[in-house]
Design an enzyme around this catalytic site. Structure first.
Site, PDB file in Angstrom:
ATOM      1  N   GLU A 136       3.245  25.612 -51.136  1.00  0.00           N
ATOM      2  CA  GLU A 136       4.485  25.015 -50.650  1.00  0.00           C
ATOM      3  C   GLU A 136       5.233  24.419 -51.849  1.00  0.00           C
ATOM      4  OE1 GLU A 136       6.207  21.702 -47.474  1.00  0.00           O
ATOM      5  OE2 GLU A 136       4.067  22.084 -47.548  1.00  0.00           O
ATOM      6  N   GLU A 194      -1.302  20.592 -46.233  1.00  0.00           N
ATOM      7  CA  GLU A 194      -1.826  20.866 -44.899  1.00  0.00           C
ATOM      8  C   GLU A 194      -2.179  22.316 -44.630  1.00  0.00           C
ATOM      9  OE1 GLU A 194       2.772  21.253 -44.242  1.00  0.00           O
ATOM     10  OE2 GLU A 194       1.437  20.044 -45.476  1.00  0.00           O
ATOM     11  N   ASN A 195      -2.475  23.120 -45.646  1.00  0.00           N
ATOM     12  CA  ASN A 195      -2.800  24.532 -45.422  1.00  0.00           C
ATOM     13  C   ASN A 195      -3.667  24.710 -44.177  1.00  0.00           C
ATOM     14  OD1 ASN A 195      -1.923  25.000 -48.328  1.00  0.00           O
ATOM     15  ND2 ASN A 195      -3.766  23.794 -48.615  1.00  0.00           N
ATOM     16  N   GLU A 241      -2.223  15.019 -42.554  1.00  0.00           N
ATOM     17  CA  GLU A 241      -2.428  16.439 -42.854  1.00  0.00           C
ATOM     18  C   GLU A 241      -3.088  17.160 -41.677  1.00  0.00           C
ATOM     19  OE1 GLU A 241      -0.783  17.402 -45.264  1.00  0.00           O
ATOM     20  OE2 GLU A 241      -0.516  15.474 -46.260  1.00  0.00           O
TER      21      GLU A 241
END
Length: 418
Positions: free
Chosen positions: A128, A271-272, A305
């Site tokens: 990101e 926060e993948n 997250e």
């Protein structure tokens, strides 16, 4: 006319993608000096498709090796330092077709810490907002969501742990001291939520039962010497999962949820999907050295997250101008979590002090901007107190308005949103 001015992206110039992706399969052979990335992408016409339109993929600092379409070598393409434009697509692109690309990146030379990089002998990613294009050629935009299946390969002595998004479906010993792990994420996601971690790590783990009766594996991966400092983060994660079930009816949707915490990660936390990556500042704590504020911050950031699993991951942005729709909303959710876990009044005072000291100053400066900007040159400049904290205040205002006269309109609205 050529110009040296940087390109500006404008909100009102948004156009839906010409093509979109269905299933994406990645095979990544990890090597610090030469990582080989093989991608197999199922491509479909998008909302703005016109027959004969080329497929324009973005890529940055990549070595192109080969291109195949529906299993056949394809030579009708143009390659620039930033794009791979593919012409003469099967049936003018009207039907699903398969694109296979082989390219090479060099993680050890990636000093931007965006994309795939190596630090202290371990591999990490940060995608990101636009880091995935440094891993392979792709439609690296948030409105192109695909299901990912990822096979990681590496020398086992150097990278005994191989992690990616989703559920672990296969591991294998390979010749010459290599091994592999295959991960599958069953839910469509944009490329900015892709993640991999490989290296020498150890984990603390717990198995919990969610509201539907399903068993879920929770893991926090760290360098071995940090293992004893992870208990509070694990307790915070468990509390977050149960709170989201109770408050919003949202259940963890994967078989496992993982956090990786390393000092080498340049962002605070990311926060993948199913594989959150943190800087150790927001995970590690022990009573002998950490303050009450440290424990509170860890609880809040771990919750934030995790809450992105739905507000940001399962429901994501159409474009980067909507950043506050995931970040402001998720800040509001982590504020509510902390308020329910501790003192609602004290938490509200803390949040008001934060926005008055930080965001008010931003609004009074030349950097003032709305929570939904009209344009940007560099997207990373918009990860601001305005987008996060003022965005949360706008969501809180919506809750106040929707809940007037004893109604619970906000909860109904959130149900509809989910």
């Amino acid at each position: 006319m050529k110009t040296d001015l940087p390109q500006s992206f404008r909100r009102l110039e948004y156009r839906p993608p010409v093509y979109t992706f269905d299933q994406v399969e990645l095979d990544i052979a990890l090597d610090p000096a030469r990582t080989i990335v093989k991608s197999r992408i199922e491509v479909l016409p998008g909302k703005s498709f016109e027959p004969g339109a080329p497929l324009v993929l973005v890529g940055h600092e990549l070595e192109f090796v080969s291109l195949r379409i529906n299993g056949e070598a394809h030579r009708h393409f143009e390659l620039t330092p930033e794009t791979l434009t593919i012409h003469s697509l099967p049936n003018e692109g009207k039907d699903k077709f398969i694109v296979e690309i082989i390219c090479v990146c060099v993680p050890e030379k990636n000093t931007t810490l965006m994309g795939l990089y190596v630090s202290n002998g371990n591999f990490f990613t940060q995608c990101e907002a636009e880091g995935f294009r440094k891993i392979t050629y792709f439609l690296d935009r948030p409105d192109v969501m695909a299901r990912f299946k990822v096979t990681l390969r590496a020398r086992e002595a150097e990278c005994p742990v191989l992690l990616s998004n989703g559920n672990l479906i296969h591991t294998e010993k390979l010749p010459n001291g290599w091994h592999s792990a295959t991960w599958e994420d069953p839910f469509p996601k944009p490329s900015y939520l892709f993640a991999l971690v490989a290296g020498k790590l150890e984990c603390i783990e717990e198995t919990i039962t969610t509201s539907s009766g399903a068993k879920k594996l929770l893991q926090i991966w760290v360098e071995p010497h940090d293992l004893k400092k992870t208990r509070h983060a694990m307790d915070s994660l468990i509390a977050s999962i149960h709170w989201d079930e109770k408050r919003f009816g949202l259940e963890l949707d994967l078989e496992r949820f993982m956090i990786v915490a390393v000092g080498d990660f340049n962002m605070g936390a990311m926060e993948n999907k199913g594989l959150n990556i943190f800087n150790t500042k927001y995970v590690l704590a022990q009573a002998e050295t950490a303050t009450d504020a440290d424990f509170a911050n860890i609880e809040s950031v771990v919750a934030h997250e995790y809450f992105h699993n739905w507000t940001g991951n399962r429901i994501t942005c159409r474009d980067w101008f909507q950043l506050s729709l995931k970040e402001g909303l998720t800040v509001f959710r982590d504020q509510e979590f902390t308020a329910d876990m501790h003192s609602r009044g004290v938490k509200r005072i803390q949040d008001a002090k934060l926005i008055r000291s930080g965001q008010f100053a931003e609004d009074a400066s030349p950097m003032a901007h709305p929570i939904r900007p009209d344009s940007y040159i560099e997207m990373n400049n918009f990860y601001t107190s305005t987008v996060y904290n003022k965005g949360a205040e706008v969501i809180r205002m919506m809750q106040t308005l929707a809940n007037k006269d004893g109604k619970n309109g906000f909860a109904h609205g959130m149900e509809l949103y989910f």
